[in-house]
Design a protein around this motif. Structure first.
Motif, PDB file in Angstrom:
ATOM      1  N   LEU A  16       0.804  -1.217   0.000  1.00 59.77           N
ATOM      2  CA  LEU A  16       0.000   0.000   0.000  1.00 59.77           C
ATOM      3  C   LEU A  16       0.839   1.270   0.000  1.00 59.77           C
ATOM      4  N   SER A  17       2.108   1.180   0.405  1.00 58.27           N
ATOM      5  CA  SER A  17       2.926   2.386   0.497  1.00 58.27           C
ATOM      6  C   SER A  17       3.772   2.648  -0.749  1.00 58.27           C
ATOM      7  N   GLU A  18       3.865   1.689  -1.653  1.00 58.03           N
ATOM      8  CA  GLU A  18       4.678   1.844  -2.858  1.00 58.03           C
ATOM      9  C   GLU A  18       3.843   2.335  -4.032  1.00 58.03           C
ATOM     10  N   GLU A  19       4.498   3.017  -4.969  1.00 56.40           N
ATOM     11  CA  GLU A  19       3.806   3.537  -6.158  1.00 56.40           C
ATOM     12  C   GLU A  19       3.559   2.462  -7.207  1.00 56.40           C
ATOM     13  N   TRP A  20       4.515   1.573  -7.449  1.00 59.13           N
ATOM     14  CA  TRP A  20       4.368   0.581  -8.508  1.00 59.13           C
ATOM     15  C   TRP A  20       3.147  -0.324  -8.288  1.00 59.13           C
ATOM     16  N   PRO A  21       2.908  -0.856  -7.099  1.00 57.01           N
ATOM     17  CA  PRO A  21       1.701  -1.662  -6.908  1.00 57.01           C
ATOM     18  C   PRO A  21       0.411  -0.880  -7.173  1.00 57.01           C
ATOM     19  N   ARG A  22       0.414   0.418  -6.896  1.00 54.73           N
ATOM     20  CA  ARG A  22      -0.774   1.223  -7.195  1.00 54.73           C
ATOM     21  C   ARG A  22      -1.046   1.230  -8.697  1.00 54.73           C
TER      22      ARG A  22
END
Length: 65
Positions: A16-22
């Motif tokens: 939830l804190s990383e950009e790539w998974p978003r």
């Protein structure tokens, strides 16, 4: 993601804190709406302390039993 019928999201505070998974989640969500693609969220660890959660993903996580 585009060629799959289902996407399994392994959700953790790090996810939830990383950009790539978003980006991956948004892509899966677009496929879900366009092709009736199914998203299967799996919560791996406690994420109650994470504040910046996408509203749609948060609703999806709250509906899990």
């Amino acid at each position: 993601v585009q060629k799959s019928r289902r996407t399994i999201l392994l959700i953790s505070p790090e996810y939830l804190s990383e950009e790539w998974p978003r980006f991956e989640y948004v892509l899966a969500q677009q496929e879900m709406l366009r092709l009736r693609h199914r998203i299967i969220p799996v919560i791996l660890s406690d994420v109650t302390g994470v504040e910046d959660i996408d509203p749609v993903l948060k609703t999806m996580m709250q509906s899990l039993t």
